[in-house]
Design a protein around this motif. Sequence first.
Motif, PDB file in Angstrom:
ATOM      1  N   LEU A 147      35.092  35.366  34.400  1.00 44.78           N
ATOM      2  CA  LEU A 147      35.137  36.074  35.949  1.00 44.78           C
ATOM      3  C   LEU A 147      34.271  35.847  36.345  1.00 44.78           C
ATOM      4  N   ALA A 148      32.674  35.206  36.180  1.00 39.52           N
ATOM      5  CA  ALA A 148      31.709  34.380  36.976  1.00 39.52           C
ATOM      6  C   ALA A 148      32.412  32.940  37.760  1.00 39.52           C
ATOM      7  N   LYS A 149      33.299  32.156  36.862  1.00 39.95           N
ATOM      8  CA  LYS A 149      33.932  31.430  37.794  1.00 39.95           C
ATOM      9  C   LYS A 149      34.398  31.655  39.183  1.00 39.95           C
ATOM     10  N   ALA A 150      35.324  32.470  38.660  1.00 40.90           N
ATOM     11  CA  ALA A 150      35.872  33.483  40.178  1.00 40.90           C
ATOM     12  C   ALA A 150      34.843  34.392  40.893  1.00 40.90           C
ATOM     13  N   GLU A 240      34.592  46.310  37.671  1.00 38.45           N
ATOM     14  CA  GLU A 240      35.750  46.566  38.344  1.00 38.45           C
ATOM     15  C   GLU A 240      36.106  45.115  39.022  1.00 38.45           C
ATOM     16  N   ILE A 241      37.186  45.276  39.351  1.00 37.23           N
ATOM     17  CA  ILE A 241      37.989  44.359  40.004  1.00 37.23           C
ATOM     18  C   ILE A 241      39.308  44.269  40.889  1.00 37.23           C
ATOM     19  N   GLY A 242      39.247  43.856  41.862  1.00 37.29           N
ATOM     20  CA  GLY A 242      40.328  43.996  42.452  1.00 37.29           C
ATOM     21  C   GLY A 242      41.803  43.184  42.117  1.00 37.29           C
ATOM     22  N   LEU A 243      41.273  42.146  41.680  1.00 40.77           N
ATOM     23  CA  LEU A 243      42.783  41.157  41.740  1.00 40.77           C
ATOM     24  C   LEU A 243      43.882  41.662  40.561  1.00 40.77           C
ATOM     25  N   PRO A 244      45.035  41.112  40.859  1.00 41.64           N
ATOM     26  CA  PRO A 244      46.393  41.628  40.035  1.00 41.64           C
ATOM     27  C   PRO A 244      46.439  41.762  38.618  1.00 41.64           C
ATOM     28  N   PHE A 245      46.604  42.413  38.199  1.00 38.05           N
ATOM     29  CA  PHE A 245      45.993  41.354  36.156  1.00 38.05           C
ATOM     30  C   PHE A 245      46.626  40.768  35.741  1.00 38.05           C
ATOM     31  N   ASP A 246      47.826  40.041  35.949  1.00 39.60           N
ATOM     32  CA  ASP A 246      48.499  39.068  35.641  1.00 39.60           C
ATOM     33  C   ASP A 246      47.625  37.809  36.570  1.00 39.60           C
ATOM     34  N   LEU A 251      43.514  33.873  34.877  1.00 37.92           N
ATOM     35  CA  LEU A 251      41.780  33.258  34.494  1.00 37.92           C
ATOM     36  C   LEU A 251      41.484  33.005  33.554  1.00 37.92           C
ATOM     37  N   TYR A 252      42.155  33.591  32.870  1.00 40.51           N
ATOM     38  CA  TYR A 252      41.182  33.730  31.423  1.00 40.51           C
ATOM     39  C   TYR A 252      42.416  32.292  30.515  1.00 40.51           C
ATOM     40  N   GLN A 253      43.327  32.542  30.828  1.00 45.89           N
ATOM     41  CA  GLN A 253      44.808  31.419  30.284  1.00 45.89           C
ATOM     42  C   GLN A 253      44.111  30.068  30.678  1.00 45.89           C
ATOM     43  N   GLU A 285      42.679  44.836  29.420  1.00 51.95           N
ATOM     44  CA  GLU A 285      43.264  45.487  29.769  1.00 51.95           C
ATOM     45  C   GLU A 285      42.760  45.662  30.680  1.00 51.95           C
ATOM     46  N   LYS A 286      43.873  46.793  32.020  1.00 51.62           N
ATOM     47  CA  LYS A 286      43.623  46.888  33.094  1.00 51.62           C
ATOM     48  C   LYS A 286      43.935  48.421  33.704  1.00 51.62           C
ATOM     49  N   GLN A 287      43.576  49.164  34.084  1.00 56.18           N
ATOM     50  CA  GLN A 287      43.725  50.533  34.242  1.00 56.18           C
ATOM     51  C   GLN A 287      42.873  50.533  36.039  1.00 56.18           C
TER      52      GLN A 287
END
Length: 331
Positions: A147-150, A240-246, A251-253, A285-287
Amino acid sequence: MIKVGIVGGAGYTGGELIRLLLNHPNASIHFVHSTSNAGHPLHKVHADLLGETDLLFSAELSNEIDLLFLCMGHGDAAEFLQANKIAASIKIIDLSQDFRLNESPVLNGRTFVYGLPELNREAIIHAQNIANPGCFATAIQLGLLPLAKAGVLTDIYTTGITGSTGAGQGLSSTSHFSWRANNIEAYKTLSHQHVKEITQSLNQLQVGDALSASGEGNGLHFVPWRGDFTRGIYISSIVEIGLPFDEVKHLYQSFYAHAAFTIVSDKMINLKQVVNTNKCLIHLEKQGNKLVVHSAIDNLLKGASGQAVQNMNLLFGLNEKAGLKLKASYF
């Protein structure tokens, strides 16, 4: 064979390091320094080593080594390097917090590279001295680096629970069995010493506004907990992040596609999967706009001695997993 010396071999991290190095295919222990235990066999302190080695603790240091591990208390490593002349040719891996921050002093001409392989792999390979990361710092950073890289990190709310070995081998009121069993407690709320270390690494990657280590404004808000088990760390970080979960999962993968020990799991993770391994497991997980990042490590391995051996492997051009193909004791 890499000739290794260990200073501070009587504690939990020292003992874990000895166990790893005794079974490492490319390393040999030349001395384990301990003035209080000098002349006694290692198994006097580390009872499980009975029958594994005939090595004795030594009060003497030797420069006839390639690598020196410092498994000392915070503040003691810097004092040790000031008081003792270590040959410039000897590489050092320090497991204390003395050299982790950028403002840490340079001692005897030595500068230290922060030893988180998932962040600084190339710098580690070409380094002479390594500052091994902290245990909580490792687990939290590995959960947040993509997330920091993004460049999408702002406020981070993190809780984490650690086992009793995280407090070291010296007894205290909160490390006695009678206190620890069937008990948990928050401690160092919003003031843990690893916060500066973590925000330093996140800011190394973060694009845009820097994160604060003071708890004011955007930054890491961390509440650590003492758990009623011996080893392991489990972290849950909320951002808090607005990016879609996919897109978040991608990003992580992508970030950990070539990591030797960090794995992103599609299923919920638990401590038993990582205890007695050098792995970090991550689950997302994202809600709505709230992302929860769970990360888990063994505090004595990926959080200390295992990561130190991983750094040794990188320093000396070995297979990164050498001596670290460890399996969790699941039951």
